[in-house]
Design an enzyme around this catalytic site. Structure first.
Site, PDB file in Angstrom:
ATOM      1  N   ALA A   9       0.820  -1.213   0.000  1.00 44.25           N
ATOM      2  CA  ALA A   9       0.000   0.000   0.000  1.00 44.25           C
ATOM      3  C   ALA A   9       0.854   1.264   0.000  1.00 44.25           C
ATOM      4  O   ALA A   9       2.014   1.263   0.415  1.00 44.25           O
ATOM      5  CB  ALA A   9      -0.920   0.006   1.222  1.00 44.25           C
ATOM      6  N   GLY A  66       0.491  -5.729   1.505  1.00 45.15           N
ATOM      7  CA  GLY A  66      -0.576  -6.189   0.620  1.00 45.15           C
ATOM      8  C   GLY A  66      -0.065  -6.944  -0.582  1.00 45.15           C
ATOM      9  O   GLY A  66      -0.753  -7.812  -1.122  1.00 45.15           O
ATOM     10  N   GLU A  88       0.316 -10.398   0.568  1.00 44.24           N
ATOM     11  CA  GLU A  88      -1.016 -10.987   0.701  1.00 44.24           C
ATOM     12  C   GLU A  88      -1.602 -11.346  -0.661  1.00 44.24           C
ATOM     13  O   GLU A  88      -2.342 -12.329  -0.783  1.00 44.24           O
ATOM     14  CB  GLU A  88      -1.924 -10.020   1.459  1.00 44.24           C
ATOM     15  CG  GLU A  88      -1.538  -9.885   2.924  1.00 44.24           C
ATOM     16  CD  GLU A  88      -2.347  -8.839   3.661  1.00 44.24           C
ATOM     17  OE1 GLU A  88      -3.059  -9.204   4.609  1.00 44.24           O
ATOM     18  OE2 GLU A  88      -2.256  -7.652   3.280  1.00 44.24           O
ATOM     19  N   GLU A 114       3.371  -5.036   8.053  1.00 41.96           N
ATOM     20  CA  GLU A 114       2.468  -4.106   8.728  1.00 41.96           C
ATOM     21  C   GLU A 114       2.852  -3.873  10.185  1.00 41.96           C
ATOM     22  O   GLU A 114       2.651  -2.777  10.714  1.00 41.96           O
ATOM     23  CB  GLU A 114       1.025  -4.622   8.659  1.00 41.96           C
ATOM     24  CG  GLU A 114       0.376  -4.527   7.291  1.00 41.96           C
ATOM     25  CD  GLU A 114       0.662  -5.740   6.422  1.00 41.96           C
ATOM     26  OE1 GLU A 114       0.033  -5.872   5.361  1.00 41.96           O
ATOM     27  OE2 GLU A 114       1.525  -6.564   6.803  1.00 41.96           O
TER      28      GLU A 114
END
Length: 226
Positions: free
Chosen positions: A24, A69, A72, A92
């Protein structure tokens, strides 16, 4: 991504050679309201869930950085293969936050298990390490000191974020994926509202080391310099 019934398997990768997906935009995360945080997290989960449910095996070719992300995204695929330069991580926690796009549920999920069960392989320690079944091999000459050094990596992270991540994983193991993802949304959005979450984002944007606090006991944890 639409399913292509004429294709038996699909591969996704990043453009260029630097990153598969770097995650992100931190500038876009800072200052978001609760509704925006919830909407963004749910949207990310919906997109990755669609990828995970494609009929064909979806292979992520990780050709560079796959962080947050981006990692992920790779986890939402059926299998992951990587170039030697690849670097993967759910980063994160260094911001005092919780993964929100399926990381706490899929990292322990089907890719490794399918690889083992469909191939009938017996893994040695090095292959088990490469597949993620063990986290690290400690050299014989390091012994307990090596294990303590491994544990020290967690000492400067946000206690609140680590607790929420562990709770997401623990609860998710006893739930369906959909219900586990709902727990992840709850804890991910909650992490943005904690003092540690705000401290992590502000520290990143001001280029300083975050000083996380155990909000239950008031103890500060300072991120070590690389």
């Amino acid at each position: 991504m639409r399913s292509r019934p004429d294709r038996r398997a699909l591969v996704i990768t990043g453009a260029g050679t630097k990153a598969f997906s770097a995650g992100a935009d931190i500038d876009g995360l800072a200052g978001r309201g609760l509704v925006d945080e919830l909407d963004g997290t749910l949207k990310g989960q919906r997109v990755f869930d669609r990828l995970s449910r494609l009929r064909q095996p979806l292979i992520a070719y990780v050709n560079g950085y796959a962080l947050g992300g981006g990692c992920e995204l790779a986890l939402a695929c059926t299998f992951r293969v990587a170039a030697p330069r690849a670097r993967l991580g759910l980063s994160e926690v260094k911001l005092g936050l919780v993964p929100g796009y399926g990381g706490t549920q899929r990292l322990i999920g089907t890719g490794r298990a399918l690889d083992l069960m469909l191939s009938d392989d017996m893994l040695g320690a090095e292959d088990a390490l490469a597949m993620g079944l063990i986290n690290r091999m400690i050299p014989e000459d390091k012994g307990l000191d090596g294990a303590l050094a491994y544990a020290a990596r967690f000492a400067d992270k946000s206690p609140v974020a680590m607790s929420l991540i562990r709770e997401s994983v623990r609860q998710g193991m006893d739930l369906t994926l959909d219900n586990g993802l709902a727990i992840e949304v709850q804890n991910s959005v909650l992490s943005y509202r904690t003092a540690d979450g705000q401290e992590g984002l502000n520290a990143f944007l001001t280029k300083r080391s975050p000083q996380f606090k155990d909000e239950r006991h008031g103890h500060a944890t300072r991120r070590r310099k690389e």
